[in-house]
Design an enzyme around this catalytic site. Structure first.
Site, PDB file in Angstrom:
ATOM      1  CG  HIS A  47       7.624   4.491   0.679  1.00 10.97           C
ATOM      2  ND1 HIS A  47       7.491   5.993   1.313  1.00 10.97           N
ATOM      3  CD2 HIS A  47       7.647   4.033   1.047  1.00 10.97           C
ATOM      4  CE1 HIS A  47       7.776   5.729   2.552  1.00 10.97           C
ATOM      5  NE2 HIS A  47       8.186   3.894   2.411  1.00 10.97           N
ATOM      6  CG  HIS A  88      -0.160   0.218   2.580  1.00 11.17           C
ATOM      7  ND1 HIS A  88       0.880  -1.068   3.128  1.00 11.17           N
ATOM      8  CD2 HIS A  88       0.350   1.302   2.701  1.00 11.17           C
ATOM      9  CE1 HIS A  88       0.995  -0.790   4.464  1.00 11.17           C
ATOM     10  NE2 HIS A  88       1.280   0.662   4.234  1.00 11.17           N
TER      11      HIS A  88
END
Length: 192
Positions: free
Chosen positions: A129, A39
Site C-alpha cells: 500500500h 512509496h
C-alpha cells in the site's frame, strides 16, 4: 538509523493522484503525507547500524538483480487498522496475479537481505500500500473509502527499489524527511 526498502511512486502517477485529491483534501481532517514521500514499502528495517550498511547494500543489489520489474497502478483504497477505527488511509496497487506474486517475492528478497545482514525487520505480513494520510484519532473512514473507490491511477513499471533513511520529524517545524541512500535496478529477465 531507521530505514526502509521501497518502490517509489513515479512523478506522473503522483501528479495524477495529486490532481484527483486536490479538491478533496479539506474534506478529511487528517495529516496528509507529502506526495514526494509516496512509496510502497517492501520492508521496514529496525535500527540499522552504520557497520551493516555496506553488507545490506550489497545484498539488496544482488536481490534486486534477481527480481523482475513490476507493473503497478494505484486503485484500491483502504484503512488501517480497519474502516471504522482508521488511523492510516492508503491506496493499494491494482495488480495482476503474476505481478502480485513478483511483488511478494521482491518484498521477501528485501527482508531476507536485511535479516542476513543482521538487521531486524519490522512488521509481520506484507500488505502492499501507499500511505496517503494519517489521523491522530481513530476515525470512521467509510466516506474516504467511498470517494477513493472511484480512483484509478495510471500504470507504471517499477524498475528499481530504493533503500531510504527515515529521519523522523519533531513537530510541524521539523517534518519527517526521507533520504534515498541507494537505488537498485530490477534486472532479472532483462538480459542484465
Amino acid at each position: 538509523m531507521r530505514m526502509f526498502v521501497a518502490l517509489r511512486v513515479p512523478v506522473e502517477a503522483r501528479e495524477d493522484l495529486e490532481t484527483f485529491l486536490e479538491s478533496r483534501l479539506d474534506a478529511f481532517d487528517v495529516g496528509w503525507t507529502p506526495p514526494e514521500h509516496w512509496h510502497l514499502t517492501l520492508a521496514f528495517l529496525g535500527s540499522v547500524p552504520e557497520r551493516t550498511l555496506d553488507d545490506l547494500t550489497e545484498r539488496l543489489a544482488t536481490a534486486a538483480s534477481r527480481r523482475s520489474t513490476v507493473t503497478l497502478r494505484l486503485a484500491g483504497a483502504g484503512a488501517i487498522p480497519d474502516p471504522f477505527a482508521a488511523r492510516v488511509l492508503h491506496l493499494a496497487p491494482d495488480l495482476e496475479p503474476d505481478a502480485r506474486l513478483e511483488l511478494d517475492r521482491l518484498s521477501a528478497a528485501a527482508r531476507t537481505a536485511a535479516t542476513t545482514s543482521g538487521i531486524e525487520v519490522d512488521g509481520a505480513r506484507f500488505h502492499p500500500h501507499v500511505t496517503l494520510a494519517r489521523s491522530r484519532h481513530a476515525m470512521n473512514a467509510a466516506r474516504w473509502l467511498q470517494v477513493m473507490d472511484t480512483y484509478r491511477g495510471p500504470t507504471w513499471v517499477a524498475d528499481e527499489i530504493e533503500l531510504v533513511r527515515s529521519n523522523l520529524g519533531e513537530g510541524r517545524r521539523h517534518p519527517r524527511r526521507h533520504e534515498v541512500v541507494n537505488r537498485f535496478p530490477l534486472r532479472w529477465g532483462q538480459g542484465g
